[in-house]
Structure formats: C-alpha cells, structure tokens
Design a protein around this motif. Sequence first.
Motif, short mmCIF file in Angstrom:
data_model
loop_
_atom_site.label_atom_id
_atom_site.label_comp_id
_atom_site.label_asym_id
_atom_site.label_seq_id
_atom_site.Cartn_x
_atom_site.Cartn_y
_atom_site.Cartn_z
N PHE A 191 34.14 64.79 11.98
CA PHE A 191 34.65 63.73 12.85
C PHE A 191 33.93 62.42 12.60
CE2 PHE A 191 34.05 61.42 16.91
CZ PHE A 191 35.35 60.95 17.06
N LEU A 192 32.61 62.47 12.49
CA LEU A 192 31.83 61.25 12.26
C LEU A 192 32.18 60.64 10.90
CD1 LEU A 192 28.34 62.37 13.62
CD2 LEU A 192 30.03 60.91 14.74
N LEU A 195 35.60 59.11 11.17
CA LEU A 195 35.52 57.93 12.02
C LEU A 195 35.00 56.74 11.23
CD1 LEU A 195 35.74 56.71 14.88
CD2 LEU A 195 33.37 57.44 15.26
N ALA A 196 33.94 56.96 10.45
CA ALA A 196 33.38 55.88 9.63
C ALA A 196 34.34 55.48 8.51
CB ALA A 196 32.03 56.32 9.05
N TYR A 197 34.97 56.47 7.91
CA TYR A 197 35.85 56.20 6.77
C TYR A 197 37.10 55.42 7.21
CZ TYR A 197 38.74 57.11 2.66
OH TYR A 197 39.53 56.97 1.55
N THR A 198 37.73 55.88 8.28
CA THR A 198 38.95 55.20 8.73
C THR A 198 38.64 53.83 9.31
OG1 THR A 198 38.80 56.37 10.86
CG2 THR A 198 40.21 57.33 9.15
N ALA A 199 37.41 53.63 9.81
CA ALA A 199 37.04 52.31 10.32
C ALA A 199 36.96 51.29 9.20
CB ALA A 199 35.69 52.39 11.04
N ARG A 202 40.93 50.36 8.44
CA ARG A 202 41.66 50.50 9.70
C ARG A 202 43.15 50.23 9.54
NH1 ARG A 202 41.66 53.40 13.76
NH2 ARG A 202 39.40 53.21 13.76
N LEU A 209 41.27 57.00 18.90
CA LEU A 209 40.10 57.88 18.88
C LEU A 209 40.49 59.32 19.18
CD1 LEU A 209 37.09 57.59 18.37
CD2 LEU A 209 36.75 57.46 20.84
N LEU A 212 42.31 60.77 16.18
CA LEU A 212 41.37 61.01 15.10
C LEU A 212 40.54 62.26 15.37
CD1 LEU A 212 40.25 60.03 12.41
CD2 LEU A 212 38.59 58.66 13.66
N TRP A 213 40.13 62.45 16.62
CA TRP A 213 39.37 63.64 16.96
C TRP A 213 40.20 64.89 16.72
CZ3 TRP A 213 35.18 66.18 17.34
CH2 TRP A 213 35.11 67.35 18.07
N SER A 216 40.58 65.37 12.90
CA SER A 216 39.37 65.87 12.24
C SER A 216 39.06 67.30 12.65
CB SER A 216 38.18 64.96 12.57
OG SER A 216 37.87 65.01 13.94
#
Length: 274
Positions: A191-192, A195-199, A202, A209, A212-213, A216
């Motif tokens: 998930f982390l 989260l970083a990759y898709t940020a 974007r 969120l 995405l959770w 993932s």
Amino acid sequence: MKDDLPMRVLSALVGAGLLLLVLWAGIPLILPTLFFLLWLGGVELRDMLARRGIGLNLPLLLGGGSLLFLFSLPQLYWHFPQVPWREVALGLFLMGSFSYELLRGADLTRFAFTLLAFLYLPWSLGYVLLLRETPDPGLGLWTLSLPLVASFATDIGAYFAGRFFGRHKLAPEISPGKTLEGSMGGILFSFLALLAYTALVREVFPFGLLELWLFSLLLSLAAQLGDLAESMLKRFAGVKDSGRFLPGHGGLLDRIDSLLFTFPLTYFLVVLFT
C-alpha cells in the motif's frame, strides 16, 4: 547464503533492467518475450511433474499458449470487440487436448495437468498484452507497472516483516518460512509503495485513498497467493527451486509466481475502476 548475495543482487538488477526495456518497447518486444517465458516455464513445469511420474503435453501447451498470446493482442479487440478471443483460444485448446488424448492413450492425468499449466502460464501471462495497451499505448506502460510495483513491494515487505517480527506460521505445510506477520507486512508495504508511486503520476492514476487501499490489498493478497501456489507445486514435486534460470534466484517460475496472479487481477480491477 552470504556468498550468494552479490550474485542475487546482480541478477536482480540485470533482470529489472531487461524487464523495463521490454515493457517500454511495447508489444513488438513483449510478444516474443512471452513466447520465451512460455517455453522456459513449460519446461520447468514438465521437469517438476516428471519427478512425480506425471507427463505434461509440452508441444500442445506451447502451441495452445502461443495461439492464446496472439488472441490476446489488443488490436483484435479494437477491430472485433464482439469476439471473445481468449475464450475462443481456450475452447480450441480444450478440443485439441481431448482429441490428443482420445488418439494417444486417454491419459487423463496428463490432460488435467496440461490444462492446469495452460491456465497457470499462458492464460495469466496473456493479460500483459492487454494491460500494455490499457487504456491506450501511451498510458499502458503505467498501467502495466501497477502489478509489478505491488508484487515486488509485497515480496520485500513480507521478507523483512517476517524476518524481524514473524511468529505465527502462515501455511506451514506448504511454505514453512512464511508467517502471518510477514503477510501483513507485505500488504502494508504494498500500500505504501503504491501510494508513493501513484502520487508521482497522479494524472495517470486518479484513485482515491479508499480505492487505492482496496486496489493494493487485493493485489498484495494475489501476489502472496501466487507465491504460495508455486510453493505448493514445488512441494508436490519435491524440489526447492523450479529451475536454475537466474543465478541465486532459482527458476523462472520462482521469479514470476506472484505476477501470474497479479497480472489478471490488475486487468480486471482497471477495467472495473475505469
């Protein structure tokens, strides 16, 4: 184990570089790569099953798998969207398999394991072709990167969480080294990482969120299921590694086991979300 570490790192770096090159080049390079993966993975499965006295119809697997790859080309779906191309390939493979066994001894065990190999290898790998062009050739590279990031992050997170916090066995009969704590660590790190990759991109992944959770979580669970499924095959065959394709990493199937489950799921989820 320590002596193998430099070779493992070097193999991983070379493999990652080649993978990025293939995915960036698109269908013209992905398709022949899939043919190679089908051949090598089929050979590894054949050799593992042979240890249990089970035959695998490798020529039929390679022929049917190659046809499935061709029937997974996005261009067919663009021009003839009304035809379920992959299901047609599966139907032809089934008829071919039944016909072969009727003529060559009716070995139902060989038939069953060849069908399993067909669904396990080419059926799953064929989704790479569809993902690379979803939603279009420009953004398809980013879409295809999602299962890669999720699978690798799950593997890394599960390894370190299991090493430092692992107490409760996850599937002791199949893979004694895996723990429940490692599984949870893989899910969290996946998930982390996503989260970083898709940020960073974007505009390509407009996920909320919660979405995405969920995305993932499902991909991480699929990656772990794929890992356990391959461990089950190796335990059944009585081998430690599926082969010796990559120095320090074992066979091809040892490297792509989680991807065989995350590629199809990613395609289903992307179609559903978009």
